[in-house]
Write an enzyme that holds these catalytic residues in place. Structure first.
Site, PDB file in Angstrom:
ATOM      1  N   ASP A 292      79.585  43.132  47.962  1.00 18.07           N
ATOM      2  CA  ASP A 292      80.200  42.684  46.668  1.00 18.07           C
ATOM      3  C   ASP A 292      80.129  43.758  45.571  1.00 18.07           C
ATOM      4  O   ASP A 292      80.307  43.138  44.354  1.00 18.07           O
ATOM      5  CB  ASP A 292      79.593  41.013  46.013  1.00 18.07           C
ATOM      6  CG  ASP A 292      80.102  39.924  46.993  1.00 18.07           C
ATOM      7  OD1 ASP A 292      80.765  40.229  48.248  1.00 18.07           O
ATOM      8  OD2 ASP A 292      79.728  38.893  46.555  1.00 18.07           O
TER       9      ASP A 292
ATOM     10  N   CYS B  34      83.441  38.857  52.686  1.00 15.41           N
ATOM     11  CA  CYS B  34      82.585  39.592  53.575  1.00 15.41           C
ATOM     12  C   CYS B  34      82.631  39.488  54.926  1.00 15.41           C
ATOM     13  O   CYS B  34      82.682  40.646  55.502  1.00 15.41           O
ATOM     14  CB  CYS B  34      80.937  38.950  53.240  1.00 15.41           C
ATOM     15  SG  CYS B  34      80.722  38.550  51.462  1.00 15.41           S
TER      16      CYS B  34
ATOM     17  N   ASP C 133      81.084  45.609  50.989  1.00 11.86           N
ATOM     18  CA  ASP C 133      82.066  45.071  52.119  1.00 11.86           C
ATOM     19  C   ASP C 133      83.325  44.712  51.342  1.00 11.86           C
ATOM     20  O   ASP C 133      84.509  44.351  51.832  1.00 11.86           O
ATOM     21  CB  ASP C 133      81.235  43.979  52.644  1.00 11.86           C
ATOM     22  CG  ASP C 133      80.828  42.976  51.639  1.00 11.86           C
ATOM     23  OD1 ASP C 133      80.705  43.101  50.474  1.00 11.86           O
ATOM     24  OD2 ASP C 133      80.203  41.819  52.123  1.00 11.86           O
ATOM     25  N   ASN C 134      83.356  44.482  49.762  1.00  8.21           N
ATOM     26  CA  ASN C 134      84.470  44.065  49.149  1.00  8.21           C
ATOM     27  C   ASN C 134      84.187  44.198  47.657  1.00  8.21           C
ATOM     28  O   ASN C 134      83.014  44.353  47.413  1.00  8.21           O
ATOM     29  CB  ASN C 134      84.896  42.378  49.413  1.00  8.21           C
ATOM     30  CG  ASN C 134      83.716  41.560  49.311  1.00  8.21           C
ATOM     31  OD1 ASN C 134      83.371  40.930  50.394  1.00  8.21           O
ATOM     32  ND2 ASN C 134      83.394  41.150  48.137  1.00  8.21           N
TER      33      ASN C 134
END
Ligand SMILES: *[C@@H]1O[C@H](CO)[C@@H](O)[C@H](O)[C@H]1NC(C)=O
Ligand SMILES: *[C@@H]1O[C@H](CO)[C@@H](O)[C@H](O)[C@H]1NC(C)=O
Ligand SMILES: *[C@@H]1O[C@H](CO)[C@@H](O)[C@H](O)[C@H]1NC(C)=O
Ligand SMILES: *[C@@H]1O[C@H](CO)[C@@H](O)[C@H](O)[C@H]1NC(C)=O
Ligand SMILES: *[C@@H]1O[C@H](CO)[C@@H](O)[C@H](O)[C@H]1NC(C)=O
Length: 587
Positions: A49, A84, A330-331
């Site tokens: 994140d 995720c 992941d993001n």
């Protein structure tokens, strides 16, 4: 002998011409010649994140020193699903989520069990790298719904050594559960998860450094993800709270606040669907968001030090020069933009843009690469760096790690999402009945960056649309998608064409991308106009093609599904200029 010499000089020539190492490796395989030193090692660090847009990297001086200054920063790097588990499965397989069908964090649409059911435990990056001669190690979070109950049904394949964070304690900063190789899970109550992972990562790095084969080591710390204590309930629900920094970082950045950009808690609502209905945040919520933001920056300090520790160990072992170091997340993450509580799951820049740094042999230092790159491209890139020919089921393509890269580039990112929007933090209970889950957050979009254009186009499952021109509206506050078919004389134009003409092209592109596979995902215009040399939005906007694009079926949904249910997703196949249809047929 002559043939060998010729082949060898061909390899030298392709190198001099800057032709990708794939070509070289194919040549090497064909003629069984190995002109190279040992294959490079790869150290992959993936945070959880971590945003790019909210400036997190500015607060990590060691990452800047080791990776940005000593490597290349990919400033237009995007994830393809801002959540995720789907994002990670896409990353480790090189495939869009519509092709993995791992679209959520838990079954039936996602999570570790879905990854296993879909056969990816036998078919993902570490398995392929082991087959190609690598020793592989992993510590930290792999996927969601990889739990203390299912971790051995089956064990994760593909790693010579692994030590995974397991649910429900993955995000419990001070009571993490890790599970090593085939051992039972172990609780680390009272220790900080970053201290634990640092020790484990160094252990695997030492194992890897002692091995005879090249290595691929992944370190996946959970910071700066929200803290989740499965035993703590707040207002009757488990809350994803601010992350917990190491004690020595707890008081840093006391005056730092979420950047007050135009889209931070704006006076006018923005976005579409449920986002448009969000109320403006009051001072208590804003203060909380600032606290949340600081907690993330503090939690990241542990990752900054972790990276420093790993690089020092590589340096001491004299292996740094033959090791690629890849750093990403992941993001992304938003806090307060468009009045949103902390979280991801949206298609805005904050959620889909993430940091990507690569340093290693041949990679320019302090260089900023602005080509569009995505998480789907990372497995192909690792193949390329390791000299392995790409797989035909890759939906992505190797990224330009050197400025004179001669491989394929693309201007688009396919962004997709199914199911719930997930809200985090104390004030995240904005869903039905105070839930932190908002239903019907299903959308498909294309992010397009080319010479003279910078666009985001989306279609939601209730058939709302968004079109943002980020060259004039970087904060995505002005949806240009016309609310009626009536064109307005002074409406903005895109590359000199009307919005409605531009939309026909963007929609057709999205229609291709939302069900693309393999090469179609990389060269989507080619699926529409194989007979023409259309490579970009600019090419496609040629007036000659207006009728062709006006006739295309449109991206639409029949209903809002929580997963990738084809029947809910409207037309699947565009018209194509293939089969010898001449342009006259379309006029
Ligand atoms: C790592 O695993 C692969 C595949 O099982 C194996 O061939 C290789 O020898 C292992 N490496 C080490 C150092 O054990
Ligand atoms: C810490 O995690 C373990 C499971 O690994 C659990 O049994 C224990 O109750 C947890 N401790 C606290 C304080 O929550
Ligand atoms: C601010 O908004 C939050 C979330 O809606 C609410 O719970 C809180 O009571 C409000 N605080 C004040 C002082 O109005
Ligand atoms: C979500 O979508 C479903 C199916 O399209 C619809 O029936 C439902 O009313 C929607 N719910 C909300 C809260 O919009
Ligand atoms: C994806 O998985 C869901 C859940 O198992 C299933 O219902 C759906 O049909 C699958 N979609 C595709 C395209 O296979």
């Amino acid at each position: 002998m002559k043939l060998l010499a010729a082949a060898a000089s061909l390899i030298v020539a392709t190198e001099a011409a800057g032709i990708g190492s794939n070509v070289q490796s194919v040549l090497q395989q064909v003629i069984g010649l190995d002109t190279h030193q040992p294959k490079p090692n790869i150290l992959f660090v993936i945070t959880d994140d971590q945003d790019l847009e909210l400036d997190s990297v500015a607060y990590t001086p060691l990452i800047q020193k080791h990776l940005r200054d000593k490597g290349t920063f990919f400033c237009n790097h995007f994830v393809t699903t801002a959540l995720c588990c789907p994002s990670r499965v896409s990353l480790w397989t090189g495939r869009q989520a519509h092709n993995t069908n791992v679209t959520d964090v838990r079954p039936p649409y996602g999570g570790y069990p879905k990854f296993v059911d879909r056969g990816f435990n036998e078919n993902f990056l570490p398995v392929w790298l082991q087959e190609a001669g690598y020793d592989t190690y992993y510590t930290g979070k792999l996927f969601n719904a990889h739990t203390i109950d299912n971790y051995h049904r089956p064990h994760v394949n593909g790693f010579n050594g692994s030590d995974f964070l397991l649910d429900p304690y993955t995000y419990t900063y001070l009571n993490a559960t890790y599970q090593r190789n085939h051992d039972p899970p172990m609780s680390y109550e009272g220790q900080h998860t970053i201290d634990v992972i640092t020790e484990k990562a160094l252990g695997f790095l030492d194992d890897a450094l002692q091995g005879e084969r090249p290595f691929f080591v992944t370190v996946a710390p959970v910071a700066p993800h929200s803290n989740v204590d499965p035993n703590a309930m707040e207002t009757g629900r488990i809350t994803m709270g601010a992350p917990v920094p190491l004690e020595r970082h707890q008081h840093l950045f006391e005056d730092v606040k979420v950047p007050r950009t135009e889209h931070f808690n704006p006076d006018e609502p923005s976005g579409v669907s449920w986002i448009r209905d969000l109320p403006q945040q009051n001072q208590s919520v804003i203060d909380y968001n600032d606290h949340f933001y600081r907690s993330r920056l503090r939690a990241l300090q542990g990752v900054d030090e972790l990276v420093d520790t790993l690089i020092k160990r590589l340096e001491e072992s004299n292996k740094l020069d033959n090791t690629y170091i890849i750093y990403t997340s992941d993001n992304g993450f938003h806090i307060g933009q468009h009045r949103l509580p902390p979280g991801k799951t949206c298609g805005f820049e904050e959620d889909i843009r993430v940091p990507l740094f690569i340093r290693g042999p041949g990679i320019p230092e302090g260089y900023v690469q602005d080509s569009v790159t995505t998480h789907i491209d990372l497995a192909p890139t690792i193949f390329d760096l390791a000299g392995i020919p790409p797989r035909s089921d890759f939906d992505g393509t190797a990224i330009p790690v050197t400025p004179d890269f001669a491989g394929r580039r693309h201007e688009h990112v396919t962004v997709e999402y199914w199911g719930k929007g997930i809200m985090e933090g104390t004030f995240g209970g904005i869903g039905p009945g105070g839930s932190s889950m908002v239903p019907n957050n299903t959308y498909k979009s294309v992010r397009l960056l080319g010479e003279g254009y910078n666009l985001y186009y989306s279609v939601w499952c209730n058939n709302e649309h968004e079109l943002y021109d980020l060259s004039t509206d970087p904060y995505q506050l002005h949806n240009l998608y016309p609310s009626s078919a009536q064109a307005d004389d002074d409406e903005p134009r895109i590359l000199g064409r009307s919005l409605s003409q531009a939309i026909t092209r963007l929609d057709a592109l999205l229609l291709v991308l939302k069900s693309c596979q393999g090469n179609t995902c990389i060269e989507p215009w080619n699926a529409l106009q194989p007979e023409n040399s259309v490579r970009s939005l600019r090419d496609a906007l040629d007036k000659r093609y207006d009728a062709f694009y006006e006739r295309q079926p449109q991206v639409s949904f029949d209903w809002c599904a929580a997963g990738h249910i084809i029947e809910a997703e409207g037309p699947q196949v565009p018209l194509t200029s293939r089969y010898g249809l001449s342009w006259d047929n379309w006029v």
